[in-house]
Design an enzyme around this catalytic site. Structure first.
Site: not given
Lengths: 484, 486
Positions: B76, B151, B175
């Site tokens: 990420k 996210s 997330s």
């Protein structure tokens, strides 16, 4: 109307840790800009703080030295505001649960009386960086070397009633932190600076007047002057029908005045909240006790011991304990010579005088405590007399020998106590001074004592200062009186 | 090859069936083929990846390989990577190249893993749909009209589409778990403090937690083995030994006590999602578990408490993005205030600004006690709810999200978006671990079963998830997108 001044101080003490409070970067003073700021100090994304244990220990030691409560748990909070030299956009400080709780210190005033000033609390925080406005045309440079330097902010109660008391309090704090070795106390380099809260009220009134805060005053003298200016300004303002507004002011030493920086309305809302990156600091009793055991003897205890155990006067004890360096010097000289009174006299007299003349601190003294102690030992054991001692002192000061004994030897200053040798010198002087001898014999008996001085001087001169003055006196008197 | 799990990829490398370079080149090609459509990557580090792959192959040739040596994966874009752009999904950091690796990145490198690149995400991890990225929305590979969840949506989509065998995500309010559920993969949020946050760009420090996202619980166990453990650079990382999480994967579940929190099966829960979750629970019963209804009475306070605490921390954490030292700076600032205002106005997106404003408000004088202090009290009650529940049961089960993935652009109102995280947020407030495993489909969109355990119960959660995956094949289903691109 009679006015009373009310003063509270917030003293920022830079702790003498090797590295910063939340990073491993060095805290050394005077390095190239931004050469001592790591990713933590720069506030780079993702970087986290780790508390420097040394800073915690130093804060606790201060707390113990001022007889404060040491809470088991203290918490770091974030104080949020924007400023270019504040890299993270917040300063990590302690708002709600400081590391040092309420305490007090005894402050000695000029007349040697003492007053107890209460300490509200002391908390740890990180320093910000520095903005450099001069070096870049039309722009501002940022030096983050200082960012993250550990500070202990010591907040007093509003217990001081005069500029002199405030200065004395500041000196007492200075003395404690340097005794503890937790700060170098160097005010010129900003290791100690203070914010002064000043208000005035009619004598007898209980409630406080509106206060003004004077920021970042960085010398004992300026504290006194800033307060004096503020007191006068506030009284005049009120007497002219005006009102003191709560505001932050700046002291300008060049113009000796304070100026408004911002009023309460313009003040930041710091939005304090507990820093989620740092766990609460939990101090167990054993850790605190361990730190307590390591505390050095503090100024107040030292002063008392100097008076009671060493028999010094209150004045001597106060002067000699004012700084740790001075006290340590005195104690070593005393131990070497074995006579506290003698050591006290010399440290405060000859040595302090010489240091003052050359504007040196005691740490910079060309004569170390051992050398002075050895010199005094020779006075005490009658090897030299006081006059020769001053010569030896001067020679040591000028680096003309490593020890008193060497200089005494080299200069032949050893006191003559052989009465035969002294008698011979006396006989010579008497023989060389018939007129003075006649005068002596003709004088009224009560005037003779004074007249003998001339002969003493001549004998001492003949001995190049080495004759034992007491012996000279006694023998001279005998010999002259025999002429009557 | 892209159908393989991380564990299978590792086995193929170990057997010499494939080299790391071949694998890496394969996945890099997959990224190239899919990224214009899925948008799951922000940065692809091809050159570096191939270099790392060669190193891994050399290490293997000289007998110095570990289990994961040469395995490609994705990170990420919230994890700082030395020499590579770390944008956190924001224009603010579009030009930011970190001079250091995050702790987890160091650990993966040390294990010999190959990083393919940085995955797309909601800006500063704020969002439940991945529509808040400066780099555009990510699409769900199961249905490209749907969101992948947020996210960590880029990581979830990339794993689901077979673009990477596994990825790391972060979970502040769900997330990892919610996008794992939306994309039909397995995602684990470890206990707060289990994995260091060093080098992970902070959203809400007291809630943020990194974790693995992969095809199976077994894959997650392998990754957690690498990234878990104390890091002295993160004061909140916990000094506690790391077990081998693969050791207990096959422990039998007979006697396992499962709690079903009634608050997780109430209004707003999609009936099809509920059905899938209850079916999954039946599978557990067939494996010897017993089931019991429990209550977490303060659950309905979780979202309000979260939207006080997280924005408060975020407003402070994001203060450093001021245009002074790094990141976006506006052109020709007139003065300092102008520099701050325009740099931040231009650099941050709407959702980030909204949360900064909320946080600034709730921390401000006069509101702090009413909001922040109260929210922290609520947080303690929520944590206590869980601790009380775990007195009676071993794990809790429920849906990871009230609905399957919703359509891109469907949720215009921030509050309806915030309610997406209704089943995940309390877990972050309590600091306990949670995992989402694929447990069914609603049409073309996957459903995630959420399993929660007490603090540091990761080994148990992985065991419970793995046993389900031994008994079912939901985790083996692949989106047609992956096949189309094959």
């Amino acid at each position: 109307m009679e006015w009373e001044t009310v003063i509270g101080l917030e003293v920022h003490v830079q702790l003498a840790t090797k590295s910063k409070i939340f990073s491993g970067a060095s805290t050394a003073f005077g390095a190239e800009p931004n050469s001592q700021a790591c990713a933590v100090d720069l506030g780079l994304p993702g970087i986290l703080p780790v508390v420097n244990e040394q800073a915690v220990a130093m804060a606790v030691q201060f707390g113990l030295a001022v007889h404060a409560d040491i809470p088991e748990v203290s918490v770091f909070d974030r104080k949020n505001y924007f400023y270019p030299d504040l890299p993270k956009g917040y300063q990590t400080s302690q708002m709600y649960h400081p590391i040092v709780g309420p305490g007090s210190i005894d402050v000695t005033l000029d007349d040697h009386s003492t007053r107890k000033i209460r300490i509200h609390h002391a908390h740890l925080e990180e320093d910000a960086g520095k903005s450099l406005h001069e070096d870049f045309h039309g722009m501002t440079g940022i030096d983050l070397n200082r960012a993250g330097t550990p500070l202990l902010e010591i907040v007093s109660e509003p217990d001081m009633r005069s500029a002199k008391e405030a200065a004395a309090y500041l000196k007492a704090i200075h003395s404690i932190v340097t005794y503890l070795g937790i700060s170098d106390g160097n005010m010129a380099e900003g290791s100690m600076r203070c914010d002064v809260n000043v208000s005035v009220r009619p004598k007898g009134q209980e409630s406080f007047g509106t206060r003004a805060e004077v920021k970042n005053v960085n010398s004992f003298r300026f504290v006194e002057r800033a307060i004096a200016f503020e007191v006068e300004r506030q009284i005049e303002l009120i007497e002219d029908g005006g009102k003191v507004v709560q505001e932050t002011r700046l002291y300008d030493p060049e113009r000796d005045e304070t100026r408004s920086m911002r009023t309460k309305e313009e003040a930041n809302d710091y939005r304090y909240f507990p820093c989620p990156d740092l766990l609460p600091v939990v101090l167990d009793q054993a850790y605190v006790d361990h730190l307590r055991e390591q505390l050095p003897e503090l100024p107040a205890d030292k002063r008392e011991r100097f008076q009671n155990a060493l028999g010094l006067s209150a004045y001597d004890a106060h002067v000699l304990s004012a700084s740790r360096a001075m006290a340590d010097y005195f104690e070593e000289a005393k131990d070497v010579c074995g006579d506290a009174k003698q050591a006290a006299n010399w440290v405060q007299g000859e040595l302090s005088g010489a240091l003052n003349r050359e504007n040196l601190s005691i740490e910079q003294s060309p004569i170390n405590a051992r050398q002075l102690g050895e010199l005094l030992a020779r006075v005490i054991d009658d090897t030299i007399n006081g006059k020769a001692a001053k010569q030896v002192f001067q020679a040591l000061w000028n680096n003309q020998g490593a020890s008193a004994d060497e200089i005494i030897e080299a200069k032949g200053l050893k006191q003559v106590t052989d009465s035969g040798a002294i008698e011979a010198m006396i006989d010579q002087v008497i023989a060389d001074s018939p007129a003075q001898v006649a005068q002596y014999c003709d004088a009224e008996p009560d005037k003779r004592g004074k007249m003998i001085g001339y002969f003493v001087g001549q004998v001492m001169k003949a001995s190049r200062g080495t004759a034992n003055p007491q012996q000279v006196n006694t023998l001279l008197k005998e010999k002259l009186d025999a002429k009557l | 090859m892209h159908d393989k799990t991380l564990t299978q990829v590792a086995a193929a490398l170990a057997s010499g069936e494939v080299s790391s370079r071949e694998l890496t080149a394969h996945y890099l090609k997959r990224i190239e083929q899919t990224n214009s459509e899925l948008n799951s990557f922000i940065s692809v580090t091809s050159e570096q990846a191939l270099q790392q792959a060669d190193q891994a192959d050399q290490a293997r040739a000289s007998g110095n390989a570990g289990l994961l040596t040469g395995v490609p994966l994705a990170l990420k874009d919230i994890f700082c990577t030395q020499g590579v752009k770390t944008s956190c999904g924001s224009k603010m950091l579009d030009n930011f190249i970190a001079p250091y690796d995050a702790h987890v990145v160091e650990k993966l490198k040390a294990a010999g893993c190959v990083s393919l690149g940085k995955t797309n995400m909601d800006e500063f991890a704020m969002g439940s749909s991945n529509e808040n990225s400066f780099y555009g929305a990510v699409k769900n590979p199961w249905d490209t009209t749907a969101v992948p969840g947020g996210s960590s949506g880029g990581s979830a989509a990339a794993v689901a589409a077979g673009i990477t065998p596994a990825a790391l995500g972060t979970d502040t309010g769900g997330s990892i778990r919610q996008p794992a559920a939306f994309c039909g993969i397995t995602g684990l949020k470890p206990t707060y403090g289990r994995v260091s946050r060093y080098g992970m760009i902070a959203y809400a420090s007291s809630l943020d937690q990194a974790g693995p996202m992969a095809r199976s619980a077994e894959d997650c166990a392998h990754l957690l083995n690498v990234i878990a453990g104390q890091d002295l650079r993160d004061s909140t990382s916990v000094a506690r030994g790391v077990p081998d999480y693969t050791d207990t994967l096959n422990a039998p579940l007979s006697g396992l006590k499962i709690g079903l929190p009634k608050e997780y099966f109430g209004d707003g829960l999609d009936p099809d999602v509920e059905k899938a979750v209850r079916e999954a629970v039946k599978v557990y019963e067939s494996l010897g578990a017993t089931v019991k209804d429990v209550s977490l009475p303060h659950t309905h306070f979780a979202i309000p408490a979260y939207y006080v605490i997280a924005p408060a921390e975020a407003s402070s954490n994001l203060s450093r993005f001021d245009g002074v030292r790094f990141g976006h700076r506006c052109d020709d600032p007139q003065d300092l205030m102008d520099l701050y205002k325009r740099s931040r106005a231009e650099g941050f997106g709407d959702e980030v600004k909204r949360r900064i404003l909320i946080g600034t408000h709730t921390l401000s004088e006069g509101f702090f006690d009413a909001y922040y202090t109260k929210a922290q009290q609520v947080r303690r009650l929520i944590r206590q709810d869980f601790l009380d529940a775990f007195e009676d049961v071993d794990v809790l089960m429920g849906p990871a999200s009230p609905t399957p993935a919703f359509d891109l652009g469907a949720k215009k109102d921030p509050v309806s978006m915030y309610l997406q995280d209704i089943y995940t947020i309390a877990v972050n407030l309590a600091g306990i671990p949670g995992i989402s495993v694929p447990a069914g489909m609603v049409g073309r969109r996957p459903v995630g079963l959420q399993i929660l355990g007490t603090h540091f119960a990761e080994a148990q959660l992985l065991n419970v998830a793995h046993q389900f995956q031994q008994a079912t094949d939901w985790h083996q289903q692949r989106p047609t997108f992956a096949e189309e691109k094959a």
